[in-house]
Each structure stands twice: as C-alpha cells, then as structure tokens.
Design a protein around this motif. Structure first.
Motif, short mmCIF file in Angstrom:
data_model
loop_
_atom_site.label_atom_id
_atom_site.label_comp_id
_atom_site.label_asym_id
_atom_site.label_seq_id
_atom_site.Cartn_x
_atom_site.Cartn_y
_atom_site.Cartn_z
N GLN A 1 37.29 42.72 41.09
CA GLN A 1 38.55 42.73 41.84
C GLN A 1 39.39 43.98 41.58
O GLN A 1 40.46 44.14 42.15
CB GLN A 1 39.39 41.49 41.45
N HIS A 2 38.89 44.85 40.71
CA HIS A 2 39.68 46.04 40.35
C HIS A 2 39.55 47.11 41.43
O HIS A 2 38.46 47.31 41.97
CB HIS A 2 39.20 46.58 39.00
N PRO A 3 40.64 47.81 41.76
CA PRO A 3 40.56 48.83 42.82
C PRO A 3 39.56 49.94 42.53
O PRO A 3 39.08 50.59 43.46
CB PRO A 3 41.99 49.39 42.91
N VAL B 1 42.85 46.84 32.71
CA VAL B 1 44.04 46.04 33.03
C VAL B 1 43.84 45.48 34.44
O VAL B 1 43.74 46.24 35.41
CB VAL B 1 45.33 46.88 32.95
N HIS B 2 43.75 44.16 34.54
CA HIS B 2 43.55 43.55 35.85
C HIS B 2 44.75 43.85 36.76
O HIS B 2 45.90 43.86 36.28
CB HIS B 2 43.37 42.03 35.69
N PRO B 3 44.51 44.05 38.06
CA PRO B 3 45.63 44.38 38.96
C PRO B 3 46.71 43.30 39.03
O PRO B 3 47.84 43.60 39.42
CB PRO B 3 44.97 44.62 40.32
N GLY C 1 39.22 50.33 25.18
CA GLY C 1 38.34 49.16 25.18
C GLY C 1 39.05 47.83 25.27
O GLY C 1 38.41 46.79 25.29
N SER C 2 40.38 47.85 25.33
CA SER C 2 41.10 46.58 25.42
C SER C 2 41.00 46.01 26.83
O SER C 2 40.78 46.74 27.80
CB SER C 2 42.57 46.78 25.03
N VAL C 3 41.17 44.68 26.93
CA VAL C 3 41.06 43.98 28.22
C VAL C 3 42.30 43.12 28.40
O VAL C 3 42.62 42.29 27.55
CB VAL C 3 39.79 43.10 28.24
N VAL C 4 43.00 43.35 29.50
CA VAL C 4 44.21 42.57 29.84
C VAL C 4 43.91 41.81 31.13
O VAL C 4 43.63 42.41 32.18
CB VAL C 4 45.44 43.49 29.99
N CYS C 5 43.93 40.50 31.05
CA CYS C 5 43.44 39.63 32.13
C CYS C 5 44.54 39.26 33.12
O CYS C 5 45.72 39.50 32.87
CB CYS C 5 42.84 38.37 31.50
N PRO C 6 44.16 38.64 34.25
CA PRO C 6 45.14 38.29 35.27
C PRO C 6 46.26 37.41 34.71
O PRO C 6 46.03 36.52 33.90
CB PRO C 6 44.33 37.49 36.30
N ASN D 1 44.23 37.42 27.07
CA ASN D 1 43.61 36.58 28.11
C ASN D 1 44.67 35.99 29.06
O ASN D 1 45.86 36.22 28.91
CB ASN D 1 42.75 35.50 27.45
N LEU D 2 44.20 35.20 30.00
CA LEU D 2 44.97 34.73 31.16
C LEU D 2 46.36 34.22 30.82
O LEU D 2 46.52 33.34 29.96
CB LEU D 2 44.21 33.58 31.85
N ASN D 3 47.37 34.78 31.52
CA ASN D 3 48.75 34.26 31.46
C ASN D 3 49.39 34.35 30.09
O ASN D 3 50.41 33.68 29.85
CB ASN D 3 48.82 32.81 31.96
N SER D 4 48.83 35.11 29.18
CA SER D 4 49.52 35.31 27.90
C SER D 4 50.67 36.29 28.10
O SER D 4 50.59 37.20 28.94
CB SER D 4 48.56 35.83 26.84
N THR D 5 51.72 36.12 27.30
CA THR D 5 52.86 37.02 27.41
C THR D 5 53.11 37.67 26.05
O THR D 5 52.96 37.04 25.00
CB THR D 5 54.13 36.28 27.87
N ILE D 6 53.47 38.95 26.09
CA ILE D 6 53.78 39.70 24.87
C ILE D 6 55.16 40.32 25.06
O ILE D 6 55.42 41.03 26.04
CB ILE D 6 52.72 40.78 24.59
#
Ligand SMILES: CC(C)(COP(=O)(O)OP(=O)(O)OC[C@H]1O[C@@H](n2cnc3c(N)ncnc32)[C@H](O)[C@@H]1OP(=O)(O)O)[C@@H](O)C(=O)NCCC(=O)NCCS
Length: 208
Positions: free
Chosen positions: A22-24, A94-96, A109-114, A131-136
């Motif tokens: 799904q990434h551009p 980083v997911h859009p 190498g980090s991954v930030v999900c939808p 992962n999904l819907n986590s907030t920082i």
C-alpha cells in the motif's frame, strides 16, 4: 528496480507485505520480491501468494532492499544483525496512514504501522516496531530493537530502552522509564520505573 525482501514470513511478516503493497513507493522505487524465511512452507496455508527464499546463506546484492517483518526483539536482532553486517540496506518504513507530528526521528529499519501516531520531539532507535494504532507522546524515546504491539500508549517524556517488548494495549504513564530487555504484558499500566530484564503485568504493573 530495487527488490524489497521481507525478513520473516510469519504473521507480522505477512502484515508487512500488505502494508508495503500500500506504500506509494511500491512499484515506483521498489517492487515486492517476497520473503526471506528458512521455512519454505510458511505461506502454504495462505496460497503461496509470494516467493519464500531461504534466509540462511542469503547474500545481499546491490539492488536488494529489506524490511523487518519480525516482532520479537531477540529474534529481530538474531536474524537482522547478520544481514546488516553483510551489507543489507533496510527500509525505514512508515505506512501512509501513520501520523507523524514534528521533529520525529526514526532510526534505520524501523517499521511504523497504520494508525500509529507519533506526536512531537520523539526519537526511535534502529529496528523499532510501532504496531497498529499505538501512540507515542512528546519527548519520548525508544531504543534499538524495541517493539510496541498494537494499541500501546506511550505518553510524554517516557524513556523505553533497547530490546523492550510491550504487549497489546500496554500503557506507560508520563516520565517513566522501562529498562533494557524488559517485557510489559498485554494491558499493563506502568506507573513506576521498570528495571532492566524483568516482566511486568497488571494494573498497576508489577514484576512477575
Ligand atoms: C506478560 C507475558 C509475556 C507473560 O508470559 P509468560 O511469562 O508466559 O507468563 P504466563 O502465561 O506463564 O503467566 C504467568 C502469570 O502471569 C499472569 N499474566 C500473564 N500475562 C498477564 C497479563 N498480560 N496481565 C496480567 N496477568 C498476566 C498469568 O495469569 C499467570 O498468573 P498466575 O501465576 O497467577 O497463574 C504474556 O502473558 C503477555 O502479556 N504477552 C503479550 C502478548 C501480546 O500482547 N502480544 C502482541 C501480539 S503479537
């Protein structure tokens, strides 16, 4: 065209395949080449929707890119570090549909999900998973190899060290620290500093 390999064909790896598609940049900067995993049958129950090549003995080539499809810190480091040492170039993904505020630094190498939201003045180390819907929240830091499961709430000024695992819906209240290699159980609410190398569970979180 660069070939993107996802390391790990387990559950999170399959999720990463979906997010990457799904990434551009997909089809423009790189194409999905499939998975690296030493279980050639890993995708059999899922219709073998992509090639699975062995990780053991894999040698990165000039056109290869990699995405970390593993969630557990110890396994990530065990499988990814040798690839990095062999010259593998990992995407910082980083997911859009993730939301980044201002002055957010995300390590290689980090991954930030939808659905993830990272507000302001945040630093993630290398090979971190959000992962999904986590907030920082503002002024938080996360060390190398650390993983947040879905729907975690890391609030302002929290400092999470390296190789930490947070289970689903874990919450850390402001200004608390979590030590290296510790595990925060699903649903736990951390209200005191967590030392290194322990597992904490419950509300308020206590060492198991
Ligand atoms: C914390 C955790 C790592 C502990 O795993 P474990 O060491 O195998 O612990 P056990 O399952 O043997 O449980 C030990 C005790 O802790 C309790 N416990 C375990 N996880 C708990 C949690 N999240 N909250 C409250 N209590 C918990 C168990 O009920 C058990 O209590 P008892 O001794 O009174 O019977 C695990 O339960 C957990 O929460 N993992 C997170 C999973 C997750 O969110 N994954 C993300 C999706 S991939």
């Amino acid at each position: 065209m660069k070939q993107l390999h996802i390391v790990g064909a387990g559950g999170f790896g399959r999720e990463c395949h979906a997010w990457a598609s799904q990434h551009p940049d997909c089809g423009k900067a790189w194409v999905l080449a499939g998975f690296l995993d030493d279980n050639p049958e890993a995708l059999r129950p899922f219709g073998d929707f992509a090639p699975v090549r062995p990780l053991a003995g894999h040698r990165p080539k000039a056109d290869d890119l990699y995405l970390c499809g593993l969630g557990m810190p110890a396994l990530k480091e065990k499988l990814i570090a040798p690839l990095v040492a062999a010259g593998a170039r990992f995407l910082t993904f980083v997911h859009p549909r993730a939301h980044l505020g201002a002055r957010v630094t995300i390590g290689r190498g980090s991954v930030v999900c939808p659905g993830a939201v990272l507000s302001a003045d945040i630093t993630l180390g290398e090979f971190v998973l959000v992962n999904l819907n986590s907030t920082i929240g503002h002024d938080a830091t996360l060390g190398d190899w650390t993983s947040l499961s879905a729907q975690c709430d890391v609030t302002g000024h929290v400092r999470i060290a390296d190789r930490v695992f947070l289970g689903s819906r874990a919450t850390i209240i402001p200004e608390k620290t979590v030590g290296s290699r510790s595990i925060v159980g699903a649903g736990a609410v951390v209200v005191t500093h967590v030392p290194a190398g322990v597992t904490v569970v419950g509300i308020p979180a206590r060492v198991l």
